[in-house]
Every structure is written in C-alpha cells, then in structure tokens.
Write a protein that holds these residues in place. Structure first.
Motif, PDB file in Angstrom:
ATOM      1  N   ARG A   4       1.115  -1.030  -0.181  1.00 62.41           N
ATOM      2  CA  ARG A   4      -0.131  -0.100  -0.062  1.00 62.41           C
ATOM      3  C   ARG A   4       0.677   1.338  -0.109  1.00 62.41           C
ATOM      4  O   ARG A   4       0.325   2.577   0.005  1.00 62.41           O
ATOM      5  CB  ARG A   4      -0.760   0.237   1.503  1.00 62.41           C
ATOM      6  N   GLY A   5       2.168   1.520  -0.418  1.00 60.68           N
ATOM      7  CA  GLY A   5       3.382   2.462  -0.606  1.00 60.68           C
ATOM      8  C   GLY A   5       3.354   3.004  -1.710  1.00 60.68           C
ATOM      9  O   GLY A   5       3.117   1.695  -1.850  1.00 60.68           O
ATOM     10  N   LEU A   6       3.645   3.204  -2.067  1.00 63.12           N
ATOM     11  CA  LEU A   6       4.893   3.899  -3.181  1.00 63.12           C
ATOM     12  C   LEU A   6       5.745   3.224  -3.813  1.00 63.12           C
ATOM     13  O   LEU A   6       6.835   3.652  -3.386  1.00 63.12           O
ATOM     14  CB  LEU A   6       4.924   5.689  -3.522  1.00 63.12           C
ATOM     15  N   THR A   7       5.834   2.741  -4.888  1.00 63.56           N
ATOM     16  CA  THR A   7       7.213   2.318  -5.228  1.00 63.56           C
ATOM     17  C   THR A   7       8.458   2.290  -6.058  1.00 63.56           C
ATOM     18  O   THR A   7       8.347   3.306  -6.605  1.00 63.56           O
ATOM     19  CB  THR A   7       6.131   0.002  -5.440  1.00 63.56           C
ATOM     20  N   ARG A   8       9.057   2.047  -6.160  1.00 61.55           N
ATOM     21  CA  ARG A   8      10.341   2.070  -6.503  1.00 61.55           C
ATOM     22  C   ARG A   8       9.929   2.219  -8.314  1.00 61.55           C
ATOM     23  O   ARG A   8       9.177   1.275  -8.458  1.00 61.55           O
ATOM     24  CB  ARG A   8      11.914   1.987  -6.329  1.00 61.55           C
ATOM     25  N   SER A   9      10.579   3.420  -9.376  1.00 62.45           N
ATOM     26  CA  SER A   9      10.494   3.510 -10.421  1.00 62.45           C
ATOM     27  C   SER A   9      11.523   1.566 -11.383  1.00 62.45           C
ATOM     28  O   SER A   9      12.058   1.019 -10.335  1.00 62.45           O
ATOM     29  CB  SER A   9      10.835   3.608 -11.637  1.00 62.45           C
TER      30      SER A   9
END
Length: 270
Positions: A133-138
């Motif tokens: 539920r977090g923002l993941t890396r590219s």
C-alpha cells in the motif's frame, strides 16, 4: 564486538559505544538499525555525534557481517525485530530509543508495535509501512538496486556533490558483507513487510524523516507513515536522497533533539 543469542539460537553481533558504555556518564541508550544487507558499520560516521550524548548500540542483522544467519524462517521484519530484544537483553538495557533506516525502519516498526515497553522514542528514516500500500520505486531504480554496485546505487543514495567529496564513504556503504542467499532472504522480508494496519498501535513519540529526492523509497511513503502513526512528526529533507542520514548534519541534529525531548526517565508510552 559481542554476541546476543537470538530466539532460534543464532548469535547476533553487537557493540556499544559512547556515554555509559559501560561505565561513563549516563546517557539514554539508542539502538541504530541498518538498512537491507548493510552492516552496522554504515552508522560509523554518526557515532561520534550520537556517542557524545548516548550509549549507542549497533548490531549486524542476522546473516550480515558478524551475525549468524540462523533459520531461514526468521527472515521476516517482525521476526528480525525480536533480535533487537535479544541485543537489548544482552546489553542489560530495559528501554532504548530506536532509529531505523530503510529496511531497518521496517524492522523498527514491528519493535515499536510488539515491544512498546522496551521503547523510548522512535525515528524512522527513508522507510515505508510496506510496498503493498506504499509508493514503489520505478523499474530503472529497481534495476540499479538489483545490480548493487556503488556506481549504480551511489546516485540513488547521495547527491553528486557528496559522492565527489566522500568517495571512500560512498564505496563503503555498498559493501555487502553477506551471501547472495541472505541478500535474497532480506529482500523478500523487506518486500513482504506490511505494517500499515498495525501502525496506529505505535504509542511512542515518533519522528519520520525522508529526503524529498529519494527514488529508492519515494517520499510519499514517509508522509503516509507519519499519517498512520498517532502524533508522529514528519521532516522532509530538500534535495536529499535515500542516504540522507550520512549526508545531512541537520538530520542528525534533529534526531538528537528529538531524543533529548523524550528522555527515558519517564514511563513507557501506553
């Protein structure tokens, strides 16, 4: 270096330095938790500042540096938090402040959730409540992390100016004193981490720090983390990346001020 027996019998390598280590002027103990696959030596540049005010406990994550790996089943962020308890017991410490960076921050969350009676104040740096539920890396950043070398990872952790002025420190940061198998176990443990639903249970005074140019753990994760922990403070570091803690004297001062504002002579947070 000393050794603490973990729940499964693995020996966890730890050391103590600074005030009250062991017989100098008293200083509230502080535990520093390193990031994924990085030894406790990653904290070395900060030890003089922390050690001037605190008894500082550092340790190698199981399977890293001087610590034994023990059972593969113990490679979850919740289980790794139990190793902190073992280290505190071995050091004769009832309660301590805790500062975790990156994956170390994920482990610190479970320590705060499950062992509130052993915790003073909590600092979470460049970390997340979990990828689900977090923002993941590219994808390009993930590829650079997978390569793991200083050339690929240095620009993800530090500004160009810091890389130029501190080449030896940058190179040392990306020495991985562990096996490929352990690196995979640690990666899987970090990836599987999901504490979001439990973060509201953290009662300790909490400071969340994040570089606003962090592409490894995008800064929105820090904001969300602070929103989920009751009364947590959030500090953003302009222009800094994932390794802000080595680059920013302001960040170190902020952490020391935060610990000083929440001394251990009071009762644990309920």
């Amino acid at each position: 270096m000393e050794y603490a027996p973990a729940p499964d019998g693995a020996r966890i390598a730890w050391s103590s330095t600074g005030a009250n280590a062991p017989d100098d002027a008293p200083g509230d103990p502080v535990v520093l938790i390193a990031g994924q696959g990085v030894s406790s030596q990653s904290w070395s540049p900060l030890l003089p500042a922390f050690g001037a005010r605190h008894r500082v406990i550092t340790f190698d994550t199981r399977g890293v540096g001087g610590s034994e790996p023990g059972s593969d089943a113990r490679f979850t962020t919740a289980a790794l938090a139990e190793d902190i308890v073992a280290v505190l017991d071995a050091a004769g410490i009832d309660r301590a402040h805790v500062y975790g960076h990156s994956m170390g921050g994920r482990v610190a969350q479970w320590f705060a959730i499950n062992h509130a009676d052993r915790l003073g104040a909590l600092v979470l740096g460049a970390t997340s409540g979990g990828d689900a539920r977090g923002l993941t890396r590219s994808a390009p950043v993930a590829q650079g992390m997978a390569r793991g070398d200083a050339l690929s990872m240095g620009p993800l952790f530090f500004t160009d100016a810091f890389i130029t002025s501190h080449p030896e420190l940058v190179a040392a940061m990306f020495v991985r004193p562990t096996s490929i198998h352990i690196r995979r176990l640690l990666f899987d443990a970090s990836t599987a981490h999901d504490a979001w639903d439990h973060l509201p249970r953290i009662a300790a005074p909490t400071l969340v720090l994040h570089g606003d140019a962090d592409e490894v753990t995008p800064p929105a994760n820090g904001e969300r983390l602070a929103e989920h922990i009751p009364n947590a403070a959030f500090g953003e570091l302009p222009g800094l990346r994932h390794g802000y803690f080595l680059e920013s004297e302001w960040a170190t001062d902020a952490v020391l001020r935060f610990f000083a504002a929440h001394p251990l002579d009071g009762p644990p947070a309920a």
